[in-house]
Design a protein around this motif. Structure first.
Motif: not given
Ligand code: NAD
Length: 361
Positions: A203-204, A207, A212-215, A240
């Motif tokens: 999930h992280d 970015i 916001r973190l994104s997958s 990241r």
């Protein structure tokens, strides 16, 4: 739910991929080196660096980005150290030449340092650590991708680093250790695999520009069709760096050592270049020359056994040493076939059809 993978027998896949590279003009030896290396990544479980790369490699070669039949040129030779230039040859051709040189020099002097610059994509770096292990040598490899900026440093949303992999190989007889990873939270190829319907990203992993973190692979690639190219220049976000400030620091050093020191260039603005290329700074150490080989093997082996005997945090998930997961996956896939995502397989078949290479029966 991800579609069921296509299972292809390893030897058939190897022969098929080699035929594709012969069809774009590689000689037999180079075509086999590329296919065996890519298949080796699949066998190790790193599908991101396996045959999924075939369409991109073919495209790069056809565009003149990567050049067939290159020989790495020795630019500086100091005996126990050397710098070689890959002249944008296939990574699977010029990286083994650099590694063979490092091994030969370490066997002569006890230690060696070899820099490689301007190599086409060298693939799974652990492969080179394994070559050194077979020669009885410890090796450490700092790698960067000059001209490829994909990864946000710790505390940033902008891209600054490449996925800059790092690998260490330790030759304990019968129990080799191979540490090998990208310094990004996930390798770019894993974003590609996720975009092709394969294993989803953590999930992280990515970015967005707003933090916001994104997958979602679209953070890196923008919008894309189900089958077709994935272009990281189209996305607004970044991958990241792994391991917070520590992993980010290791990525930084990969750019410094493999990029700046070798002269191959970094992921940075002064290195805006027409071609993306791998750089690698490798250190080789011969335990035999150190005079401690017997202790190293015995103490090392006892230590590995002690570490992996630690009580598992999760019942049924034993503690592993670096390289164990890859060795287990290799044994399984050699016996049962290599699973490929249908979209990945279709992309390879499309290339093969265009080049007139028959699909394996
Ligand atoms: P990864 O996150 O799967 O990490 C792999 C490493 O972690 C291995 O050493 C493995 O043995 C170890 N490991 C995995 N599970 C473990 C467990 N449960 N316990 C202990 N150790 C464990 O790897 P990645 O970052 O996705 O990298 C994949 C591949 O991509 C690597 O082979 C790397 O060399 C390659 N890569 C290449 C380039 C390039 O430019 N050529 C760039 C980036 C990555």
């Amino acid at each position: 739910m991800a579609p069921a993978p296509v299972l292809v027998e390893a030897a058939r896949l190897d022969a098929f991929v080699a035929a594709i590279f012969r069809a774009i003009g590689c000689d037999d030896a180079e075509a086999s080196r590329i296919s065996t290396h890519l298949l080796g990544a699949n066998l190790a479980g790193h599908d991101s660096h396996g045959v999924a790369r075939v369409p991109r490699y073919v495209e790069w070669c056809e565009a003149g980005y990567v050049v067939r039949g290159q020989k790495a040129e020795i630019v500086t030779d100091g005996g126990c150290f050397a710098l070689v230039d890959g002249h944008f040859g296939f990574g699977q051709t010029v990286a083994p030449q650099a590694v063979d040189l490092g091994i030969a020099r370490a066997q002569q002097h006890g230690i060696s340092v070899v820099g490689l610059r301007n190599a086409g994509h060298i693939g799974r770096v652990g492969d080179y650590a394994e070559t050194a292990i077979r020669a009885g040598l410890i090796s450490v490899h700092f790698v960067n991708v000059a001209g490829s900026v994909l990864v946000a440093p710790f505390g940033a949303t902008d891209r600054r680093f490449s996925t800059a992999p790092f690998s260490v190989g330790v030759p304990l007889p019968g129990r080799p250790l191979v540490l090998d990873f990208a310094t990004s939270l996930v390798a770019e190829g894993k974003v590609m695999v996720a975009a092709n319907g394969g294993k989803p990203l953590p999930h992280d992993a990515l970015i967005e520009p707003d933090g916001r973190l994104s997958s979602d692979p679209r953070t890196l690639y923008g919008d894309y069709a189900p089958v077709g190219p994935r272009d990281p220049s189209k996305g607004a976000g970044a991958i990241r760096a792994f391991g917070e400030h520590k992993g980010s620091g290791l990525a930084f050093m990969c750019e410094m050592l493999a990029g700046a020191l070798t002269g191959g260039g970094t992921s940075g603005p002064v290195d805006k270049r027409a071609r993306i290329a791998n750089g690698m700074l490798s250190f080789y150490v011969s335990p035999k020359h150190f005079g401690t080989e017997a202790e190293f093997h015995a103490t090392g082996r006892t230590y590995v056994d002690w570490v992996i005997a630690a009580n598992p945090a999760k019942a049924g998930e034993p503690v592993l040493a670096p390289g164990d997961k890859e060795a287990a996956t290799r044994a399984d896939r050699l016996a049962n076939g290599v699973p490929l995502q249908p979209d990945t397989w279709e992309s390879i078949l499309q290339v093969a059809r265009r080049l007139g290479v028959p699909q394996p029966g």
